[in-house]
Design a protein around this motif. Structure first.
Motif, PDB file in Angstrom:
ATOM      1  N   GLU A 126       3.801  -1.798   7.595  1.00 47.41           N
ATOM      2  CA  GLU A 126       2.809  -1.800   6.527  1.00 47.41           C
ATOM      3  C   GLU A 126       3.295  -2.630   5.347  1.00 47.41           C
ATOM      4  N   THR A 127       2.360  -3.362   4.757  1.00 47.65           N
ATOM      5  CA  THR A 127       2.651  -4.159   3.576  1.00 47.65           C
ATOM      6  C   THR A 127       1.423  -4.126   2.683  1.00 47.65           C
ATOM      7  N   GLU A 128       1.497  -4.721   1.514  1.00 44.26           N
ATOM      8  CA  GLU A 128       0.370  -4.692   0.591  1.00 44.26           C
ATOM      9  C   GLU A 128      -0.856  -5.347   1.213  1.00 44.26           C
ATOM     10  N   GLY A 129      -1.940  -4.609   1.315  1.00 43.61           N
ATOM     11  CA  GLY A 129      -3.201  -5.141   1.818  1.00 43.61           C
ATOM     12  C   GLY A 129      -3.330  -5.181   3.323  1.00 43.61           C
ATOM     13  N   GLY A 130      -2.296  -4.764   4.038  1.00 43.96           N
ATOM     14  CA  GLY A 130      -2.401  -4.819   5.488  1.00 43.96           C
ATOM     15  C   GLY A 130      -1.101  -4.534   6.192  1.00 43.96           C
ATOM     16  N   TYR A 131      -0.840  -5.297   7.256  1.00 40.98           N
ATOM     17  CA  TYR A 131       0.322  -5.058   8.104  1.00 40.98           C
ATOM     18  C   TYR A 131       0.903  -6.381   8.585  1.00 40.98           C
ATOM     19  N   PRO A 201      -4.965  -8.211   7.787  1.00 39.73           N
ATOM     20  CA  PRO A 201      -5.535  -7.357   6.746  1.00 39.73           C
ATOM     21  C   PRO A 201      -5.877  -5.963   7.289  1.00 39.73           C
ATOM     22  N   ALA A 202      -5.855  -4.978   6.408  1.00 37.93           N
ATOM     23  CA  ALA A 202      -5.983  -3.581   6.810  1.00 37.93           C
ATOM     24  C   ALA A 202      -7.271  -3.288   7.568  1.00 37.93           C
ATOM     25  N   HIS A 203      -8.371  -3.985   7.248  1.00 39.47           N
ATOM     26  CA  HIS A 203      -9.643  -3.666   7.896  1.00 39.47           C
ATOM     27  C   HIS A 203      -9.692  -4.138   9.351  1.00 39.47           C
TER      28      HIS A 203
END
Length: 392
Positions: A126-131, A201-203
């Motif tokens: 995991e990272t900022e805004g996603g993976y 991105p997370a989505h």
């Protein structure tokens, strides 16, 4: 909730018309290790890449039974093309389980080809805004002609147990290795793929369990919409038709060559007059019919569950799993029945029968589709045990 006959039948009829050409292109597909561009163009023109796309994006949104019938026709023309089409179509359905924001990106053109590496051999952090994803995935069927690719990976969670996630990424961001050199299903181009430090991105990353159980949130097509079939059942229900299509092709090819064919070193000037030939052909035809009848049953059950919003029981799912495996076994046996009486001429590389036989033998070994695990799960439930598998 079936689709109006004109839409589904239009695609199926268009595919039926190109079956001879797909079969002719079998040698080229095998030699290059990837299906010819012409095959992809023919399938696109027929509308195949729209059949699993939701209507709100301009797709046809066909039922699983209608999709299965189309995949079987493609497999009848070419096993490799059928397997690739199955991968693209079933993965497009998986994409419908993602949040709306992801679906809007993936289905923007109304038609799509999505491949996937579904063994979680990569990792996600995991990272900022996603993976961030890293890893390699073998047997990435269809990647050479895909628009998008789905990856299963293990999400590293400090202090917690790893969790499986599914990411969908543009195929252009994937490295494809030239390592597909096989004796069966050679045209599928199922190469190994790799990504290194790929941000997603997370989505476009979802929990694996939620995908399998249809529980992903933030999507307008959740609930009772007639298309929530369950991941394992959907993938297997669209894979088995490839085997049935190959078996149909074997019967067609055999019968086409039969008139006027003698039995060498005997007094039989017409092989079709020999009772053993008649028996073997009848056995093969009935095995194919039996596989098709099993398919009709599970497709009907899946659609009823999707239309009513009723979850299938573990016993029903395990029964379907056993029937998937048994249908694969029947299709393979049908081809073998005909192979045994085909004569030495079929070993020529120009003869389509030998490719059909090798393709079904190879695909029979697929980890999810080989009958042993499916029959075990079914048998365990029949004798009062749990199915001992997460893939139902």
């Amino acid at each position: 909730m079936a689709t109006p006959v004109n839409e589904a039948e239009s695609v199926r009829n268009a595919v039926r018309e190109i079956v001879p050409r797909l079969r002719e292109n079998g040698i080229e597909a095998e030699n290059r290790g990837w299906i010819p561009d012409e095959n992809i163009e023919l399938l696109e023109k027929a509308g195949v890449f729209r059949i699993a796309v939701p209507k709100r994006f301009g797709g046809l949104d066909l039922s699983v039974a209608e999709q299965a019938a189309i995949v079987a026709e493609i497999g009848r023309g070419c096993g490799s093309t059928g397997w690739v089409a199955c991968a693209w179509v079933s993965s497009a359905w998986i994409a419908t389980q993602y949040p709306d924001k992801a679906q809007e990106e993936i289905f923007a053109d109304g038609a799509v080809r999505i491949s996937g590496g579904f063994t979680p051999t990569g990792t996600a952090t995991e990272t900022e805004g996603g993976y961030v994803f890293n890893g390699s995935w073998r047997f990435n069927t269809g990647i050479k002609g895909a628009d998008w690719n789905i990856y299963a990976a293990m999400l590293k969670r400090p202090g917690q147990e790893d969790a499986e996630v599914f990411a969908i990424v543009p195929a252009s961001e994937v490295t494809v290795h030239d390592d597909w050199d096989v004796t069966a299903a050679a045209g599928t181009g199922s190469s190994t793929t790799t990504v290194k430090d790929l941000f997603v991105p997370a989505h476009r990353v979802v929990d694996g369990i939620e995908v399998i159980e249809g529980l992903v949130g933030d999507r307008s097509n959740s609930g009772v919409n007639g298309r929530n079939y369950g991941l394992t059942a959907l993938v297997m229900a669209l894979s088995v038709p490839v085997y049935i299509g190959l078996a149909r092709a074997a019967l067609e090819v055999f019968l086409h060559k039969l008139p006027g064919k003698a039995i060498p070193y005997t007094h039989w000037a017409e092989q079709r007059e020999h009772p053993w030939t008649q028996v073997k052909v009848a056995v093969a035809a009935n095995k194919i019919t039996a596989a098709e009848a099993l398919a009709e049953g599970w497709l009907r059950l899946m659609q009823h569950g999707a239309d009513t919003g009723e979850q299938l029981t573990v016993k029903q799912k395990a029964t379907m799993r056993g029937q998937f495996g048994y249908a694969v076994q029947l299709a393979k046996e049908a081809v073998q029945e005909l192979h045994d009486i085909s004569g030495a001429s079929i070993i020529a590389r120009t003869a389509p029968f030998q490719r059909i036989q090798r393709d079904i033998e190879g695909l029979y070994l697929h980890g999810l589709m080989t009958p042993v695990g499916s029959l075990e799960a079914h048998g365990r439930v029949l004798v009062g045990l749990d199915p001992n598998t997460d893939y139902l």
